[in-house]
Design a protein around this motif. Structure first.
Motif, mmCIF file in Angstrom:
data_model
loop_
_atom_site.group_PDB
_atom_site.id
_atom_site.type_symbol
_atom_site.label_atom_id
_atom_site.label_comp_id
_atom_site.label_asym_id
_atom_site.label_seq_id
_atom_site.Cartn_x
_atom_site.Cartn_y
_atom_site.Cartn_z
ATOM 1 N N CYS A 88 -47.378 26.157 18.675
ATOM 2 C CA CYS A 88 -47.174 26.110 19.968
ATOM 3 C C CYS A 88 -47.840 27.712 20.478
ATOM 4 N N THR A 89 -47.441 28.865 19.607
ATOM 5 C CA THR A 89 -47.857 30.139 20.071
ATOM 6 C C THR A 89 -49.452 30.231 20.195
ATOM 7 N N ARG A 90 -50.012 29.566 19.186
ATOM 8 C CA ARG A 90 -51.477 29.625 19.215
ATOM 9 C C ARG A 90 -52.018 28.627 20.298
ATOM 10 N N PHE A 91 -51.619 27.757 20.768
ATOM 11 C CA PHE A 91 -51.704 26.686 21.726
ATOM 12 C C PHE A 91 -51.846 27.603 23.110
ATOM 13 N N THR A 92 -50.641 28.122 23.259
ATOM 14 C CA THR A 92 -50.239 29.135 24.478
ATOM 15 C C THR A 92 -51.471 30.039 24.681
ATOM 16 N N LYS A 93 -51.813 30.862 23.558
ATOM 17 C CA LYS A 93 -52.758 31.822 23.860
ATOM 18 C C LYS A 93 -54.146 31.288 23.940
ATOM 19 N N PHE A 94 -54.352 30.104 23.469
ATOM 20 C CA PHE A 94 -55.766 29.492 24.035
ATOM 21 C C PHE A 94 -55.608 29.294 25.495
ATOM 22 N N ALA A 95 -54.426 28.676 25.868
ATOM 23 C CA ALA A 95 -54.458 28.094 27.139
ATOM 24 C C ALA A 95 -54.419 29.236 28.210
ATOM 25 N N LYS A 96 -53.956 30.300 27.795
ATOM 26 C CA LYS A 96 -53.896 31.469 28.793
ATOM 27 C C LYS A 96 -55.319 32.267 28.624
ATOM 28 N N LYS A 97 -55.911 32.427 27.462
ATOM 29 C CA LYS A 97 -57.048 32.798 27.340
ATOM 30 C C LYS A 97 -58.049 32.409 28.039
ATOM 31 N N PHE A 98 -58.195 31.117 28.314
ATOM 32 C CA PHE A 98 -59.199 30.331 29.154
ATOM 33 C C PHE A 98 -58.546 29.883 30.394
ATOM 34 N N ASP A 99 -57.467 30.493 30.869
ATOM 35 C CA ASP A 99 -56.974 29.964 32.172
ATOM 36 C C ASP A 99 -56.973 28.498 32.489
ATOM 37 N N LEU A 100 -56.254 27.764 31.432
ATOM 38 C CA LEU A 100 -56.195 26.254 31.634
ATOM 39 C C LEU A 100 -55.024 25.795 32.179
ATOM 40 N N MET A 101 -54.041 26.673 32.445
ATOM 41 C CA MET A 101 -52.785 26.145 32.916
ATOM 42 C C MET A 101 -52.180 27.377 34.140
ATOM 43 N N SER A 102 -51.530 27.001 34.753
ATOM 44 C CA SER A 102 -50.777 28.077 35.734
ATOM 45 C C SER A 102 -49.815 28.893 34.925
ATOM 46 N N ASP A 103 -49.739 29.972 35.264
ATOM 47 C CA ASP A 103 -48.593 30.731 34.349
ATOM 48 C C ASP A 103 -47.163 30.218 34.796
ATOM 49 N N LYS A 104 -46.968 29.391 35.730
ATOM 50 C CA LYS A 104 -45.544 29.055 36.251
ATOM 51 C C LYS A 104 -45.215 27.715 35.367
ATOM 52 N N LEU A 105 -46.146 27.063 35.053
ATOM 53 C CA LEU A 105 -45.744 25.985 34.023
ATOM 54 C C LEU A 105 -45.815 26.193 32.566
ATOM 55 N N PHE A 106 -45.818 27.605 32.190
ATOM 56 C CA PHE A 106 -45.365 27.835 30.885
ATOM 57 C C PHE A 106 -43.807 28.078 30.755
ATOM 58 N N ASN A 107 -42.880 27.226 30.414
ATOM 59 C CA ASN A 107 -41.481 27.329 30.395
ATOM 60 C C ASN A 107 -40.869 27.488 29.056
ATOM 61 N N ILE A 108 -41.370 27.752 27.970
ATOM 62 C CA ILE A 108 -40.823 28.102 26.893
ATOM 63 C C ILE A 108 -40.470 29.509 26.956
ATOM 64 N N PRO A 109 -39.504 29.977 26.552
ATOM 65 C CA PRO A 109 -39.087 31.324 26.907
ATOM 66 C C PRO A 109 -40.011 32.418 26.122
ATOM 67 N N ALA A 110 -40.443 33.740 26.712
ATOM 68 C CA ALA A 110 -41.421 34.562 26.008
ATOM 69 C C ALA A 110 -40.928 35.105 24.806
ATOM 70 N N ASP A 111 -39.671 35.202 24.568
ATOM 71 C CA ASP A 111 -39.248 35.621 23.371
ATOM 72 C C ASP A 111 -39.590 34.720 22.239
ATOM 73 N N VAL A 112 -39.497 33.470 22.399
ATOM 74 C CA VAL A 112 -39.830 32.475 21.559
ATOM 75 C C VAL A 112 -41.434 32.240 21.151
ATOM 76 N N ILE A 113 -41.923 32.423 22.263
ATOM 77 C CA ILE A 113 -43.536 32.230 22.489
ATOM 78 C C ILE A 113 -44.124 33.508 22.808
ATOM 79 N N PRO A 114 -44.661 34.167 21.891
ATOM 80 C CA PRO A 114 -45.340 35.653 22.305
ATOM 81 C C PRO A 114 -46.452 35.312 23.194
ATOM 82 N N ARG A 115 -46.557 35.980 24.417
ATOM 83 C CA ARG A 115 -47.840 35.674 25.187
ATOM 84 C C ARG A 115 -48.613 36.883 25.391
#
Length: 115
Positions: A88-115
């Motif tokens: 999930c961390t790698r998937f989230t970083k990929f999605a953020k790097k290429f701006d594939l999803m709005s930030d407001k839709l990332f709902n898993i807490p940041a302390d669980v998934i480093p962003r």
């Protein structure tokens, strides 16, 4: 499929409908795989067109919902799996790097998934 107060309808059916989580996951993994392997929107694997990027955004948003469901409904298993594989961390970083999803839709807490 439900995640917290959200209900996600499955688009794998002729008419969108609610599916249990395991079916929602299987349907979305199948649809995502089918779309990515479709040579019409993804003609060239090394040069993705703007049309194909739109499809990627939809795929990423739907796949992230799977992680979200797992986190909120099966947290112990999710955390154990994530500690070992960081999927999930790698998937989230990929999605953020290429701006594939709005930030407001990332709902898993940041302390669980480093962003």
């Amino acid at each position: 499929m439900k995640v917290m107060e959200w209900v996600y309808l499955c688009s794998a059916h002729p008419q969108e409908q609610e599916c249990c989580a395991v079916n929602y996951m299987a349907h979305n993994l199948d649809l995502s795989t089918s779309l990515i392997n479709n040579s019409k929107p993804f003609k060239d694997r090394s040069n993705i067109s703007n049309e194909a990027v739109k499809h990627l955004g939809t795929i990423v948003r739907r796949l992230y919902r799977l992680f979200s469901h797992c986190y909120y409904s099966h947290q112990d298993i999710f955390l154990s799996f994530e500690e070992e594989l960081c999927l999930c961390t790698r998937f989230t970083k990929f999605a953020k790097k290429f701006d594939l999803m709005s930030d407001k839709l990332f709902n898993i807490p940041a302390d669980v998934i480093p962003r």
